[in-house]
Every structure is written in C-alpha cells, then in structure tokens.
Design a protein around this motif. Sequence first.
Motif, PDB file in Angstrom:
ATOM      1  N   VAL A  55       8.162   4.191   9.517  1.00 58.70           N
ATOM      2  CA  VAL A  55       6.788   4.673   9.359  1.00 58.70           C
ATOM      3  C   VAL A  55       6.138   4.197   8.062  1.00 58.70           C
ATOM      4  CG1 VAL A  55       7.218   6.735  10.752  1.00 58.70           C
ATOM      5  CG2 VAL A  55       7.564   6.838   8.273  1.00 58.70           C
ATOM      6  N   SER A  56       6.926   3.698   7.123  1.00 61.12           N
ATOM      7  CA  SER A  56       6.376   3.344   5.822  1.00 61.12           C
ATOM      8  C   SER A  56       5.959   1.877   5.784  1.00 61.12           C
ATOM      9  CB  SER A  56       7.393   3.675   4.722  1.00 61.12           C
ATOM     10  OG  SER A  56       6.795   3.619   3.448  1.00 61.12           O
ATOM     11  N   SER A  57       5.996   1.273   4.595  1.00 63.72           N
ATOM     12  CA  SER A  57       5.419  -0.068   4.430  1.00 63.72           C
ATOM     13  C   SER A  57       6.369  -1.197   4.804  1.00 63.72           C
ATOM     14  CB  SER A  57       4.952  -0.251   2.989  1.00 63.72           C
ATOM     15  OG  SER A  57       6.012   0.011   2.090  1.00 63.72           O
ATOM     16  N   VAL A  58       7.549  -0.847   5.313  1.00 59.86           N
ATOM     17  CA  VAL A  58       8.479  -1.845   5.833  1.00 59.86           C
ATOM     18  C   VAL A  58       8.664  -1.574   7.329  1.00 59.86           C
ATOM     19  CG1 VAL A  58      10.808  -2.775   5.738  1.00 59.86           C
ATOM     20  CG2 VAL A  58       9.689  -2.023   3.627  1.00 59.86           C
TER      21      VAL A  58
ATOM     22  N   GLU B  93       6.936  -9.121 -13.332  1.00 62.59           N
ATOM     23  CA  GLU B  93       5.580  -8.978 -13.889  1.00 62.59           C
ATOM     24  C   GLU B  93       4.923  -7.742 -13.283  1.00 62.59           C
ATOM     25  OE1 GLU B  93       2.680 -11.925 -12.334  1.00 62.59           O
ATOM     26  OE2 GLU B  93       4.394 -12.766 -11.229  1.00 62.59           O
ATOM     27  N   VAL B  94       3.765  -7.406 -13.795  1.00 62.03           N
ATOM     28  CA  VAL B  94       3.040  -6.243 -13.284  1.00 62.03           C
ATOM     29  C   VAL B  94       2.633  -6.501 -11.832  1.00 62.03           C
ATOM     30  CG1 VAL B  94       0.955  -4.832 -13.506  1.00 62.03           C
ATOM     31  CG2 VAL B  94       2.176  -5.587 -15.561  1.00 62.03           C
ATOM     32  N   GLY B  95       2.907  -5.536 -10.973  1.00 62.68           N
ATOM     33  CA  GLY B  95       2.553  -5.660  -9.572  1.00 62.68           C
ATOM     34  C   GLY B  95       1.680  -4.504  -9.108  1.00 62.68           C
ATOM     35  N   TYR B  96       1.385  -4.481  -7.823  1.00 63.97           N
ATOM     36  CA  TYR B  96       0.450  -3.501  -7.265  1.00 63.97           C
ATOM     37  C   TYR B  96       0.990  -2.983  -5.936  1.00 63.97           C
ATOM     38  CZ  TYR B  96      -2.372  -5.884 -10.697  1.00 63.97           C
ATOM     39  OH  TYR B  96      -2.806  -6.441 -11.875  1.00 63.97           O
ATOM     40  N   ASN B  97       0.745  -1.733  -5.665  1.00 65.54           N
ATOM     41  CA  ASN B  97       1.159  -1.157  -4.389  1.00 65.54           C
ATOM     42  C   ASN B  97      -0.033  -1.166  -3.437  1.00 65.54           C
ATOM     43  OD1 ASN B  97       2.312   0.162  -2.280  1.00 65.54           O
ATOM     44  ND2 ASN B  97       2.644   2.094  -3.329  1.00 65.54           N
ATOM     45  N   PHE B  98      -0.280  -2.318  -2.833  1.00 66.66           N
ATOM     46  CA  PHE B  98      -1.394  -2.492  -1.909  1.00 66.66           C
ATOM     47  C   PHE B  98      -0.908  -2.559  -0.461  1.00 66.66           C
ATOM     48  CE2 PHE B  98      -4.094  -4.835  -5.319  1.00 66.66           C
ATOM     49  CZ  PHE B  98      -4.478  -3.612  -5.858  1.00 66.66           C
ATOM     50  N   ARG B  99       0.299  -2.089  -0.184  1.00 66.45           N
ATOM     51  CA  ARG B  99       0.923  -2.264   1.121  1.00 66.45           C
ATOM     52  C   ARG B  99       0.339  -1.309   2.177  1.00 66.45           C
ATOM     53  NH1 ARG B  99       6.891  -1.148  -0.927  1.00 66.45           N
ATOM     54  NH2 ARG B  99       5.716   0.619  -1.738  1.00 66.45           N
ATOM     55  N   MET B 100       0.388  -1.778   3.427  1.00 66.28           N
ATOM     56  CA  MET B 100      -0.018  -0.948   4.566  1.00 66.28           C
ATOM     57  C   MET B 100       1.222  -0.382   5.251  1.00 66.28           C
ATOM     58  SD  MET B 100      -1.937  -2.026   8.150  1.00 66.28           S
ATOM     59  CE  MET B 100      -3.617  -2.073   7.562  1.00 66.28           C
ATOM     60  N   PRO B 101       1.228   0.895   5.616  1.00 63.55           N
ATOM     61  CA  PRO B 101       2.359   1.465   6.350  1.00 63.55           C
ATOM     62  C   PRO B 101       2.511   0.851   7.740  1.00 63.55           C
ATOM     63  CG  PRO B 101       1.000   3.193   5.383  1.00 63.55           C
ATOM     64  CD  PRO B 101       0.240   1.906   5.237  1.00 63.55           C
ATOM     65  N   ASN B 102       3.748   0.826   8.205  1.00 65.75           N
ATOM     66  CA  ASN B 102       4.049   0.305   9.536  1.00 65.75           C
ATOM     67  C   ASN B 102       3.279   1.051  10.630  1.00 65.75           C
ATOM     68  OD1 ASN B 102       5.684  -1.648  10.973  1.00 65.75           O
ATOM     69  ND2 ASN B 102       6.882   0.061  11.778  1.00 65.75           N
ATOM     70  N   LEU B 103       3.081   2.360  10.434  1.00 63.32           N
ATOM     71  CA  LEU B 103       2.310   3.166  11.399  1.00 63.32           C
ATOM     72  C   LEU B 103       0.917   2.591  11.622  1.00 63.32           C
ATOM     73  CD1 LEU B 103       3.052   6.862  10.331  1.00 63.32           C
ATOM     74  CD2 LEU B 103       3.441   5.904  12.605  1.00 63.32           C
ATOM     75  N   LEU B 104       0.238   2.264  10.508  1.00 65.33           N
ATOM     76  CA  LEU B 104      -1.127   1.746  10.618  1.00 65.33           C
ATOM     77  C   LEU B 104      -1.136   0.323  11.160  1.00 65.33           C
ATOM     78  CD1 LEU B 104      -2.917   3.121   7.427  1.00 65.33           C
ATOM     79  CD2 LEU B 104      -2.464   4.221   9.613  1.00 65.33           C
TER      80      LEU B 104
END
Length: 364
Positions: free
Chosen positions: A26-29, A222-233
């Motif tokens: 259900v999450s981003s993987v 390096e600095v990163g960002y949590n811009f991921r979409m969940p698998n549900l969406l």
Amino acid sequence: MIPLCIPEIRGNEWNYVKECIDTSWVSSVGSYVDLFEKKFNEYVDSKRAVVTMNGTAAIQLALIALGIGEGDEVIVPSMTFISPVNAIKYVGANPVFVDVNRDTYVLDVEKVEELITDKTKAILPVHIYGHPVDMDSLMKIAEKHNLYVIEDATEALGSKYKDKMVGTLGHVGCFSFNGNKLITTGAGGMLVTNDEALGERAKFLSNQTKVTLENKAFYHPEVGYNFRMPNLLAAFGVAQLEQIDEYIKVKRDNASYYNELLTAVKGITVPVEKEWAENCFWLYSALIEDDYKLTRDELIKVLSENGIESRPFFMPIHDMPPYKECKHGDLTVTNELYARGINLPSSVGLTKEQIEMVCSVIKK
C-alpha cells in the motif's frame, strides 16, 4: 447542482486498489508504481516518467533536478494556478511574470524575450485549461538564450501540439492527477522527460536519494525529497489511464456542443483552438464581453442560483501579497482575462441536457 468538474470513476479502480490492500503493498513501493510510470510514459511518448505525490511536487522536482535555485529567475505567466509560482519560490528562485494571449489564455511567446536577463535560467509555460503554448517558438527562444523549458501540463494531459503530447516538448513536463483533473489518483503528479539521465536524477531525488547497501542499510549521499506516490494511488491511476482516450473524446465533444450553443450569444467569446493545437478542454473556458447583459461575477451568481457551479479564471498571481514585488512585464491581457473569464461545468460525466441547461441560463 451541476458541478464544475468532478472525477469519473467507472473502470478497474476498485479491483486494482483491492489488490494492493490484499497483498499489503500500500505504500510507495509496489508493482503499480512502476506500472503507472511505464504506462504513462508510453501514453505521452516520453523516455522517462517519474511519479510524484502531486503536480506541485513534480514542478519542484523538475526545478531541483535542473539545478535551478537561489537567485535564479524563471519566467512564468501570472494567470495560472499558484502551484508553479510557489514551486519556483520553494527552490529559492524568483518568478518573473509574463503576459498571456487573449485568445488562447496561454503564455505570450512574443513577450518572453524582453524579460530575459543574465539571471534567467528557465521558462515555465502553463498550458492553461488545456490549450497548448506555441512550443516551437518558445523552444527557439530557449535555445537562443541557453534556457531550460519546464512545461506545466497539469491541466492539459492529452492535449497535443503539432501531434505531439504537451509535456514532451520542453526539457521536462509536469502533470497533475488531482481530483478535478482529466484522470485522477485523488492526489498525485508525474514528471516526464526525454533526457534519460535527467529522469534518473529526478527519480533519485524524489526517493530521499536512498541507496541500499549490501547489508540493507540506507545511505543518503545528498539531500533528498519524499515526493513518492503510494502504490494504492498508482493502482488507481493505472485504472484511470485505461479510460483516458474516451474521457478526452467526451471533453472535446462537450466543448464542441458548448460552442454550437454559445457562439451566437452576444457578448460571449467561446474558446479557440489553434490549427496546430488539439485541446483536451480540461475546463470549458469562455469570456464575458462588455456587450453581455451581466458582468462575469453577476453571471456566476445567476448560474449558482440556477444550480450550476462555475468559476472565474485564476486570479493573477502578481496581485497576491507574496508576489506583489516580483518583476514582470506588461500584464494588461492577464488583468483583462481575469475580469472576463469564466469556467463552465466540464466533468466527463456531464450530459448534453446539462450543457443545454447551462447555455439556456446564459442565453436568457
């Protein structure tokens, strides 16, 4: 109430989302994240697609991946939803506002060059309400001055410029899957590019720049960002994408019917479609001229009293407190369009009878 624009959900959405729930992915993987990127990439015919949590994140990610930051200038229309302008500020750059065309409502390419300085790093055209910007002319200016072009195609999925999908003509294109867009994931976005290295860079940045070591530890160089979409969406998006051609046909047919009923109404200017463009007509957008019997805002009120939702064009960003001091060119057309522009009901599920009702209220 006839709504302005609501989602159409009638395919495999439940089946695919249920699969995510049943398998606990259900999450981003998950497989649907990869599948959504792959299917979207194929649909728009780009080389790399990177799914994000919303359209604003896609634009911000594009700016970061291109190295645009503190003190840089990005030319952008003032008549737009505020997302691209906010994204420019998020990375420390400064928006420079350019005027739009009266007939298509999109960035006026002829007014771009006068705003370019040694601080300008990019141009951010917005294909507003679905009509494409004149991208060939814009790309020539960008190439001449060595500038990046980031297309805000968040309102124009399915629109074409000379038979090419908008979002694939610049260096990066950005899309939105908000609840009112052509296809939706509830919230979500997509970045696309034909530069595979840039696409990989964007994907890396969007996932917290995470590197998994041999012992399964996470390393972040390096600095990163949590811009991921969940698998549900993403699962929801795959189902929606299966319907997109039909949705576009409905939108275009509805726009033609609106034009048929409103073209002869005195004081109403219906939207145009340039010979090099194919508009998805995300929203049906018209102008209320001086010889109409009501002002734009009076018409919005009358429509509401008759159970019809409508909306004015986006308020110019240069009039808003955070951006009043930003540089800009002559914005006469932008200001005029805001005073005259109206968006009428445009849902995929809109019926001919509802269009006739809307037009009958406007006519009388």
